[in-house]
Each structure stands twice: as structure tokens, then as C-alpha cells.
Enzyme design. Structure first.
Site, PDB file in Angstrom:
ATOM      1  N   GLU A 171       0.830  -1.243   0.088  1.00 32.70           N
ATOM      2  CA  GLU A 171       0.070  -0.051   0.087  1.00 32.70           C
ATOM      3  C   GLU A 171       0.867   1.344  -0.176  1.00 32.70           C
ATOM      4  O   GLU A 171       1.755   1.413   0.821  1.00 32.70           O
ATOM      5  CB  GLU A 171      -0.858   0.069   1.270  1.00 32.70           C
ATOM      6  CG  GLU A 171      -2.000   1.250   1.192  1.00 32.70           C
ATOM      7  CD  GLU A 171      -2.988   1.121   2.249  1.00 32.70           C
ATOM      8  OE1 GLU A 171      -3.061   0.154   3.006  1.00 32.70           O
ATOM      9  OE2 GLU A 171      -3.729   2.043   2.594  1.00 32.70           O
ATOM     10  N   LYS A 225      -7.432  -0.411  11.750  1.00 32.61           N
ATOM     11  CA  LYS A 225      -6.753  -0.622  10.398  1.00 32.61           C
ATOM     12  C   LYS A 225      -5.246   0.310   9.894  1.00 32.61           C
ATOM     13  O   LYS A 225      -4.453  -0.254   9.427  1.00 32.61           O
ATOM     14  CB  LYS A 225      -7.773  -0.598   9.103  1.00 32.61           C
ATOM     15  CG  LYS A 225      -7.197  -1.243   7.871  1.00 32.61           C
ATOM     16  CD  LYS A 225      -6.539  -0.385   6.805  1.00 32.61           C
ATOM     17  CE  LYS A 225      -6.146  -1.226   5.708  1.00 32.61           C
ATOM     18  NZ  LYS A 225      -5.343  -0.392   4.736  1.00 32.61           N
ATOM     19  N   ASP A 278       4.249 -13.794  12.131  1.00 33.32           N
ATOM     20  CA  ASP A 278       2.795 -14.328  11.431  1.00 33.32           C
ATOM     21  C   ASP A 278       1.834 -12.884  11.714  1.00 33.32           C
ATOM     22  O   ASP A 278       1.370 -12.754  12.843  1.00 33.32           O
ATOM     23  CB  ASP A 278       2.377 -15.398  12.823  1.00 33.32           C
ATOM     24  CG  ASP A 278       1.033 -16.067  12.225  1.00 33.32           C
ATOM     25  OD1 ASP A 278       0.222 -15.514  11.438  1.00 33.32           O
ATOM     26  OD2 ASP A 278       0.809 -17.130  12.630  1.00 33.32           O
ATOM     27  N   HIS A 303      -2.467  10.923  -0.746  1.00 31.45           N
ATOM     28  CA  HIS A 303      -2.699   9.485  -1.151  1.00 31.45           C
ATOM     29  C   HIS A 303      -2.964   9.489  -2.806  1.00 31.45           C
ATOM     30  O   HIS A 303      -2.098   8.821  -3.298  1.00 31.45           O
ATOM     31  CB  HIS A 303      -4.083   9.082  -0.625  1.00 31.45           C
ATOM     32  CG  HIS A 303      -4.073   7.543  -0.357  1.00 31.45           C
ATOM     33  ND1 HIS A 303      -4.020   7.123   0.860  1.00 31.45           N
ATOM     34  CD2 HIS A 303      -4.356   6.493  -1.200  1.00 31.45           C
ATOM     35  CE1 HIS A 303      -3.923   5.727   0.728  1.00 31.45           C
ATOM     36  NE2 HIS A 303      -4.369   5.285  -0.364  1.00 31.45           N
TER      37      HIS A 303
HETATM   38  P1  NAD Z   1       9.136 -23.007  16.955  1.00 30.30           P
HETATM   39  O1  NAD Z   1       8.329 -24.092  17.776  1.00 30.30           O
HETATM   40  O2  NAD Z   1       9.698 -23.295  15.715  1.00 30.30           O
HETATM   41  O3  NAD Z   1      10.195 -22.355  17.735  1.00 30.30           O
HETATM   42  C1  NAD Z   1      10.300 -22.440  19.262  1.00 30.30           C
HETATM   43  C2  NAD Z   1      11.111 -23.109  19.970  1.00 30.30           C
HETATM   44  O4  NAD Z   1      12.536 -22.519  19.500  1.00 30.30           O
HETATM   45  C3  NAD Z   1      11.273 -23.131  21.310  1.00 30.30           C
HETATM   46  O5  NAD Z   1      10.151 -23.672  21.781  1.00 30.30           O
HETATM   47  C4  NAD Z   1      12.582 -23.493  21.909  1.00 30.30           C
HETATM   48  O6  NAD Z   1      12.543 -24.555  22.085  1.00 30.30           O
HETATM   49  C5  NAD Z   1      13.485 -23.053  20.763  1.00 30.30           C
HETATM   50  N1  NAD Z   1      14.285 -21.816  20.921  1.00 30.30           N
HETATM   51  C6  NAD Z   1      15.497 -21.454  20.550  1.00 30.30           C
HETATM   52  N2  NAD Z   1      15.905 -20.236  20.703  1.00 30.30           N
HETATM   53  C7  NAD Z   1      14.880 -19.746  21.582  1.00 30.30           C
HETATM   54  C8  NAD Z   1      14.761 -18.419  22.216  1.00 30.30           C
HETATM   55  N3  NAD Z   1      15.869 -17.515  22.317  1.00 30.30           N
HETATM   56  N4  NAD Z   1      13.849 -18.287  22.678  1.00 30.30           N
HETATM   57  C9  NAD Z   1      12.566 -18.961  22.705  1.00 30.30           C
HETATM   58  N5  NAD Z   1      12.805 -20.218  22.286  1.00 30.30           N
HETATM   59  C10 NAD Z   1      13.860 -20.567  21.653  1.00 30.30           C
HETATM   60  O7  NAD Z   1       8.283 -21.740  16.966  1.00 30.30           O
HETATM   61  P2  NAD Z   1       7.301 -21.242  17.787  1.00 30.30           P
HETATM   62  O8  NAD Z   1       7.517 -19.640  18.075  1.00 30.30           O
HETATM   63  O9  NAD Z   1       6.575 -21.974  18.933  1.00 30.30           O
HETATM   64  O10 NAD Z   1       5.933 -21.199  16.656  1.00 30.30           O
HETATM   65  C11 NAD Z   1       5.572 -19.951  15.755  1.00 30.30           C
HETATM   66  C12 NAD Z   1       5.170 -20.658  14.640  1.00 30.30           C
HETATM   67  O11 NAD Z   1       3.908 -21.116  14.820  1.00 30.30           O
HETATM   68  C13 NAD Z   1       4.675 -19.344  13.670  1.00 30.30           C
HETATM   69  O12 NAD Z   1       5.091 -19.628  12.185  1.00 30.30           O
HETATM   70  C14 NAD Z   1       3.231 -19.365  13.701  1.00 30.30           C
HETATM   71  O13 NAD Z   1       2.539 -19.123  12.533  1.00 30.30           O
HETATM   72  C15 NAD Z   1       2.916 -20.752  13.917  1.00 30.30           C
HETATM   73  N6  NAD Z   1       1.668 -21.096  14.662  1.00 30.30           N
HETATM   74  C16 NAD Z   1       0.811 -20.195  14.778  1.00 30.30           C
HETATM   75  C17 NAD Z   1      -0.495 -20.394  15.539  1.00 30.30           C
HETATM   76  C18 NAD Z   1      -1.321 -19.535  16.100  1.00 30.30           C
HETATM   77  O14 NAD Z   1      -1.099 -18.367  15.973  1.00 30.30           O
HETATM   78  N7  NAD Z   1      -2.615 -19.809  16.419  1.00 30.30           N
HETATM   79  C19 NAD Z   1      -0.809 -21.732  15.894  1.00 30.30           C
HETATM   80  C20 NAD Z   1      -0.014 -22.926  15.395  1.00 30.30           C
HETATM   81  C21 NAD Z   1       1.377 -22.616  14.774  1.00 30.30           C
END
Ligand code: NAD
Length: 429
Positions: free
Chosen positions: A89, A267, A283, A381
């Protein structure tokens, strides 16, 4: 140009007038990053290899490029930032630069964060004695903590892990539900996968303690234990005087009271927020869902920002917004451009990123309210939009600016007029 025009100031005079390669060089210089390796990423538009794209999602057939701009002038907690923003945008990046310029010399933004905690929900149904079941779950606090922490030793080693337990009873149409909230510090991760694993692991335990049946085990995107906050004072003289200030306050009051207005008001905030969230590979849907739900937390949908007049007659703006962004997990670590954007901002923690994003949201809101309360959006705009219309009419190279300028002069930014002007331009050449 401000006095803060050193290489580590975000006040870069004439940044918008530079060519793309010069802008890239200025940004890399600002961040102290070597051009080798990173510059090609910016110069090309196809920076996501298809093999990597194919790993990120399913059924990949290509990639979708979105322009990446850089907002200048942002002074946040005493540190200058250049903030990458991915958006299709026009005016969004310019609005942030503009708002930030008007408060840079008077101190910029001050930010804070409530915590980096996420909530996982476990839904228990078919419980005849919900009050009894609720207490039975609460009695197992220590065991719940141990089960959750055992799921993610990496997170625990980084200082994160289980923090709190909440159990609520919801009276649903099919009967009472006992909803357990696992509250987990996910540090530099957004944390969805981390907390979902914990919720799934604890589910059979909850069933055995209560005799009920667990259905859903999933994170809540209403991340109200992960609130990013930003505030800023715009000096009344720097924004065009008391009438502009009062117009901004009245525009805010309108959004505060009316959901039709609040939706557009928010928005606009998300124009800024989502652009940084996307640029860092986070996300966007999670942030959007959390923001809008939080905006309705009082029972009616309202403004995410707050505006008031200080005792000195200046304009004080503030924002409080759930900000579940991470530096690890999902695409954040994998997407090469997301990594480069984090480096440009010199981000070291998810909390720092969340705070920068909150400041961007507040800046965006200031710019929108100011323009709406004064000249209206169409003037600015339309001059940017006219370039898109010129492109749509088939203008190329220098023709784009010429046709766009003519459309603005005529005060009619329409495709048919752009086509006529392009024809006249080519005919006259
Ligand atoms: P992930 O599970 O891939 O990574 C997180 C893990 O990385 C932690 O559990 C930890 O073990 C490790 N880690 C390493 N260094 C770390 C640090 N400095 N701090 C914290 N953890 C560290 O990722 P996530 O963040 O658990 O999940 C994010 C993804 O899940 C996004 O892509 C999102 O789109 C997706 N997702 C979203 C939803 C929702 O929003 N409702 C539901 C399901 C999945």
C-alpha cells in the site's frame, strides 16, 4: 535537515529521493552491515529460493513479492532505528517517516513491554461438577509446571517456561466447560508450537484428575500477557498548532466511541504494525487477530491508541497492543530477507522488536489522524496513487512520473484520464 544527521541518526535527509541501490547502501551503512552478501538480497526481488519456499508451505508454485520500504526518523528509547516495512500500500511508509520526523527532535518514542508470555488453552467438556474439577486442576500446579517445562528444556534453559495457571468455567450451550490456561514465557519465540505441545501433553492428566474429556488444546492469539506499549509527545508547535492537536483528539474520540470509525482507525495502525511483522517473517494473522480482540476487550470495539493533551498543551499519544512476535520459529530464522531486516534494526530480542513495532503503530496512527483532521487523505494519497494508475495505464520509465504529475494537476486520478494523458504524451514526443 536536523542536527542529528550523523551516520547513526535515522534522520536521513532526502532518503526518498535516492535511487534504490543508494538507499540500500545508506541502510547497510547505518546498520554497520557489510554490503557483501546482503546487498544482492535487496537488489533482487526474488530473494526467497523456491526450494526454501517449498519447505515453508505446501503445494508451492512460486513466490509473491511485496515491496520492502524503510521508515526513517524513528527515535525509540533513545536509539535511532531504520525500520523495514513490507507492504503493497502506498503512503504507509511515508506516513511513519512523517510522524516520526515531527517528534524526533523532541525525544521520540518511549516503549515498554508487559512480559513475553503466551497462553495455551485446554478445553475440558462433559464435566458434571465443573467447580470441583476447576479446583482439582489448580491443586496440581507443581505437576503441571513440571510437565510443561519438560516439554521444552531449550526454552527453560533460556529463562522461559511455565509461569502461571488459570482455570475458568464457561457456561456453553452444551453444558459447562472447564478451560485451563497454561501461561508460558516463550522468550524470543512467538511460541505457538511451544505452548501447543505443552497443552497436548497436559491434556490426559487433566482428564485423569477430573473425569472430563479434553477437546481443544491450542494457543490463544489474544496475547494480553504480551503487551507492547509505546508513548510519545508531539510538541504542539511541531505539528501545526492547537487546532491540529484538537482535531487529532476529536478524531480519536470518534474512534473511541464508534466501531465503524474504530475499525478504520485500527486498520491504519495495522498498516504500520503488519508491515514490520511481515518484513521480519512473523505471523501477521496472529498479530491482527490479537490486536482486534484486544481492541474489543471492554465489550465494545474501540481504539488501540489513546490521545490527550499534556499540561503544557502538547499532544500525548500512546498505544498498548498484544505483540506476539519472535526471532526464532516459523519463517523468522529461515527467510533470508527477514534475517536482513532484523539486522538493519539491530534487534537483539523479541521484546525489542515488539516495542519497535508498537512505536511504528503509534506513528502510523498519528500520521493518519493528523491528515484526516486537516487536509484529508486524498491529497497525499492520490499523488502516490497516481503513480500506480499511470503504471496501470501502461506508462513506462519517465512517463510514469509525468503522467502521475498530470493526473494530480488535473485533480482526476483515473485510469481513463491516465490513458488519454499517456497518449497525448507519446503523440507529442
Ligand atoms: P518453534 O516451535 O519453531 O520454535 C520455538 C522453539 O525454539 C522454542 O520452543 C525453543 O525450544 C526454541 N528456541 C531456541 N531459541 C529460543 C529463544 N531464544 N527463545 C525462545 N525459544 C527458543 O516456533 P514457535 O514460536 O513456537 O511457533 C511459531 C510458529 O507457529 C509461527 O510460524 C506461527 O505461524 C505458527 N503457529 C501459529 C498458530 C497461531 O497463531 N494460532 C498456531 C500454530 C502454529
Amino acid at each position: 535537515m536536523s542536527s542529528n544527521s550523523s551516520s547513526n541518526s535515522s534522520r536521513i535527509s532526502g532518503f526518498h529521493k535516492l535511487g534504490v541501490p543508494e538507499r540500500v547502501q545508506r541502510v547497510l551503512d547505518f546498520a554497520g552491515l557489510p554490503a557483501a552478501g546482503l546487498a544482492p538480497l535487496f537488489h533482487g526481488t526474488g530473494h526467497l529460493p523456491v526450494a526454501l519456499a517449498d519447505q515453508l508451505i505446501e503445494n508451492v508454485v512460486g513466490t509473491m513479492n511485496i515491496p520492502l520500504g524503510v521508515a526513517t526518523n524513528l527515535l525509540i528509547d533513545g536509539q535511532d532505528y531504520l525500520v523495514p516495512m513490507a507492504t503493497e500500500e502506498s503512503s504507509v511508509v511515508a506516513a511513519v517517516c512523517n510522524a516520526a520526523r515531527q517528534c524526533h527532535d523532541t525525544g521520540g518514542f518511549i516503549t515498554s513491554m508487559s512480559a513475553t508470555q503466551m497462553i495455551a488453552q485446554v478445553q475440558l467438556v462433559e464435566v458434571p461438577d465443573p467447580a470441583n474439577a476447576r479446583l482439582a486442576i489448580l491443586e496440581h500446579l507443581d505437576e503441571i509446571r513440571d510437565v510443561c517445562n519438560a516439554c521444552d528444556p531449550v526454552l527453560v534453559s533460556l529463562g522461559g517456561g511455565f509461569r502461571h495457571l488459570e482455570v475458568r468455567i464457561i457456561d456453553a450451550a452444551s453444558g459447562p466447560m472447564v478451560v485451563t490456561h497454561l501461561i508460558v514465557d516463550t522468550r524470543d519465540a512467538m511460541g505457538a508450537n511451544a505452548v501447543n505441545s505443552m497443552a497436548e501433553k497436559i491434556a490426559p492428566h487433566i482428564e485423569s484428575w477430573t473425569g472430563g474429556r479434553v477437546r481443544l488444546r491450542i494457543l490463544s492469539n489474544l496475547a494480553d500477557r504480551r503487551l507492547a506499549r509505546a508513548r510519545c509527545i508531539w510538541h504542539v508547535d511541531a505539528i501545526g498548532g492547537a487546532d491540529v492537536r484538537d482535531g487529532i483528539i476529536q478524531a480519536y474520540e470518534f474512534a473511541q466511541m464508534d466501531p465503524y470509525r474504530a475499525t478504520t482507525h485500527n486498520k491504519g495502525i495495522m498498516n504500520g504494525v503488519t508491515a514490520v511483522v511481515l518484513a521480519t517473517g512473523n505471523d501477521t494473522r496472529a498479530i491482527e487477530a490479537g490486536a482486534h480482540a484486544y481492541a474489543a476487550r471492554r465489550g465494545w470495539y474501540s481504539s488501540l491508541t489513546h490521545w490527550e493533551v499534556t499540561r503544557d498543551g502538547h499532544l500525548a499519544g500512546s498505544i498498548e497492543i498484544p505483540m506476539a512476535v519472535g526471532l526464532v520459529g516459523g519463517a523468522t530464522r529461515l527467510h533470508p530477507m527477514a534475517g536482513a531486516c532484523l539486522k538493519i534494526m539491530r534487534i537483539e530480542s523479541a521484546e525489542q522488536l515488539a516495542r519497535v513495532i508498537a512505536a511504528v503503530g503509534l506513528a502510523q496512527n498519528f500520521a493518519a489522524l493528523k491528515v484526516l483532521a486537516t487536509e484529508g487523505v486524498q491529497k497525499g494519497h492520490m499523488s502516490l496513487h497516481s503513480q500506480n494508475i499511470a503504471l496501470m495505464a501502461g506508462a513506462q520509465g519517465d512517463e510514469i512520473a509525468l503522467v502521475a504529475r498530470r493526473l494530480v494537476e488535473l485533480g482526476t486520478v483515473r485510469i481513463d484520464v491516465a490513458e488519454q494523458e499517456l497518449e497525448a504524451l507519446r503523440g507529442g514526443a
